[in-house]
Write an enzyme that holds these catalytic residues in place. Sequence first.
Site, PDB file in Angstrom:
ATOM      1  N   CYS A 153     -10.948   3.612  -0.714  1.00  0.00           N
ATOM      2  CA  CYS A 153      -9.536   3.795  -0.361  1.00  0.00           C
ATOM      3  C   CYS A 153      -9.312   3.097   0.964  1.00  0.00           C
ATOM      4  CB  CYS A 153      -9.194   5.282  -0.258  1.00  0.00           C
ATOM      5  SG  CYS A 153      -7.542   5.639   0.401  1.00  0.00           S
ATOM      6  N   THR A 154      -8.260   2.295   1.062  1.00  0.00           N
ATOM      7  CA  THR A 154      -8.050   1.551   2.302  1.00  0.00           C
ATOM      8  C   THR A 154      -7.703   2.455   3.472  1.00  0.00           C
ATOM      9  OG1 THR A 154      -5.779   1.065   1.548  1.00  0.00           O
ATOM     10  CG2 THR A 154      -7.444  -0.642   1.224  1.00  0.00           C
ATOM     11  N   HIS A 155      -7.174   3.635   3.216  1.00  0.00           N
ATOM     12  CA  HIS A 155      -6.936   4.576   4.319  1.00  0.00           C
ATOM     13  C   HIS A 155      -8.240   4.903   5.057  1.00  0.00           C
ATOM     14  CE1 HIS A 155      -2.915   5.371   2.705  1.00  0.00           C
ATOM     15  NE2 HIS A 155      -2.659   6.094   3.780  1.00  0.00           N
ATOM     16  N   TYR A 204      -1.057   8.532  -3.154  1.00  0.00           N
ATOM     17  CA  TYR A 204      -0.960   8.113  -4.549  1.00  0.00           C
ATOM     18  C   TYR A 204      -2.166   8.602  -5.343  1.00  0.00           C
ATOM     19  CZ  TYR A 204       3.000   4.791  -4.317  1.00  0.00           C
ATOM     20  OH  TYR A 204       4.232   4.203  -4.223  1.00  0.00           O
ATOM     21  N   GLY A 205      -3.290   8.753  -4.671  1.00  0.00           N
ATOM     22  CA  GLY A 205      -4.530   9.087  -5.359  1.00  0.00           C
ATOM     23  C   GLY A 205      -4.545  10.426  -6.053  1.00  0.00           C
ATOM     24  N   ASP A 237       0.866  -1.183   0.000  1.00  0.00           N
ATOM     25  CA  ASP A 237       0.000   0.000   0.000  1.00  0.00           C
ATOM     26  C   ASP A 237       0.896   1.224   0.000  1.00  0.00           C
ATOM     27  OD1 ASP A 237      -2.684   1.326   0.239  1.00  0.00           O
ATOM     28  OD2 ASP A 237      -1.750   2.132   2.042  1.00  0.00           O
ATOM     29  N   SER A 238       0.372   2.328  -0.485  1.00  0.00           N
ATOM     30  CA  SER A 238       1.164   3.557  -0.496  1.00  0.00           C
ATOM     31  C   SER A 238       1.602   3.936   0.911  1.00  0.00           C
ATOM     32  CB  SER A 238       0.357   4.698  -1.120  1.00  0.00           C
ATOM     33  OG  SER A 238      -0.842   4.926  -0.393  1.00  0.00           O
ATOM     34  N   CYS A 286      -4.212  -1.445  -1.976  1.00  0.00           N
ATOM     35  CA  CYS A 286      -4.433  -0.030  -2.295  1.00  0.00           C
ATOM     36  C   CYS A 286      -5.420   0.031  -3.448  1.00  0.00           C
ATOM     37  CB  CYS A 286      -3.105   0.617  -2.688  1.00  0.00           C
ATOM     38  SG  CYS A 286      -3.228   2.309  -3.308  1.00  0.00           S
ATOM     39  N   ASN A 287      -6.574   0.656  -3.235  1.00  0.00           N
ATOM     40  CA  ASN A 287      -7.576   0.756  -4.285  1.00  0.00           C
ATOM     41  C   ASN A 287      -7.059   1.535  -5.491  1.00  0.00           C
ATOM     42  OD1 ASN A 287      -9.379   0.732  -1.548  1.00  0.00           O
ATOM     43  ND2 ASN A 287     -10.431  -0.299  -3.220  1.00  0.00           N
ATOM     44  N   THR A 288      -6.281   2.577  -5.245  1.00  0.00           N
ATOM     45  CA  THR A 288      -5.778   3.408  -6.334  1.00  0.00           C
ATOM     46  C   THR A 288      -4.860   2.618  -7.251  1.00  0.00           C
ATOM     47  OG1 THR A 288      -5.994   5.486  -5.116  1.00  0.00           O
ATOM     48  CG2 THR A 288      -4.378   5.435  -6.883  1.00  0.00           C
TER      49      THR A 288
END
Length: 255
Positions: free
Chosen positions: A180-182, A47-48, A15-16, A78-80
Site C-alpha cells: 500500500c503506498t500509504h 479504499y482497501g 491515489d485514494s 494505489c496498490n488497491t
Amino acid sequence: MQFAKNPAAKVCFFDSGIGGLNLFYNCSQKLRGADLYYYADNFNVPYGNLSASEITAKADKIFFEISKQNPSAAVVACNTVTATCAGYLRAKYDFPIIGIQPAVKPAAAAGSCTVLATAATANSAALKELVARFGNGRTEVIGCPQLAAYIENNIFNIEESKVAAILPQTIKTDGVVLGCTHYAFVKEIIAKKYGCPVYDGIDGTAARLCRILGISDHPPAKTLPPPAKVNFTGGDEAKNAEIFRLLGVAHGGAG
C-alpha cells in the site's frame, strides 16, 4: 536514452489519499518540464476496506475526469486500485495507464518476504498471481486493515508506538514488501520493528513511466528543462499540496 526533445508530457496520478504522493514527488523530479496532476479522494480513505465493485466505481469516476485532460499517461498510485481494477480502466480508456505493484520480485530474490497490504489488495487475484510468479514459494501476505486509515488521518502526527501496535506483532522474514503506498510514510518504523529491509514499488513504477513516455529518468545536467508543474485536484487539495511540499523539504529541496 537522451532526454526527449519535447518533454512537456501531461501525466495524471491517482491515489485514494496521500499514499501516492511519494511516487508523485519521485516522478516530479524525473519528469522535469512535464505538467503533473494529482487526483485524490481523501474523504473516502481507505479504499482497501471497500468491495471490488465500490473500488471500481470510485476509480472509474475519477478516471473519467482524468480523461478530460487528454493525458500522455496516467498512473494508478494505489496498490488497491491497481490490483482491483487496473485491467478494467485500461480497457475503457485510450491513454496508457500504469499501475503500482508490490515489489515482490526483488524481495523474494533476496530471501523470504512478507507483503503487508490492505484487505482488498491482500485478497486480490492480482496479488496472488504476482506472488505465484515471483514469490519463490517463500512469500506470505498479511492484511493490515487499519494502517492506511491511521496514516491518512494522522500524517502530521504519526506515533511510532501506535503504528507498531497496528502492525502484525510477530513476523519472521528476510524482507517486508509494502503493498500500500500509504505505508511508505512509515517505512522506517516498519524496518525498525521487523529488523529487515523494506521494499516498495515507487522507483520501479517511476522508471516504467519514464520509459513509456520516452523520457530519460537521468537527463543530462546541461539540458535540464524547468521543474515540473504540479497540480492538485480533488479530495483534500490543501493537505496533499502541503505533504508534497514537506517531501521536497525532506529530500533537500526548497519546499
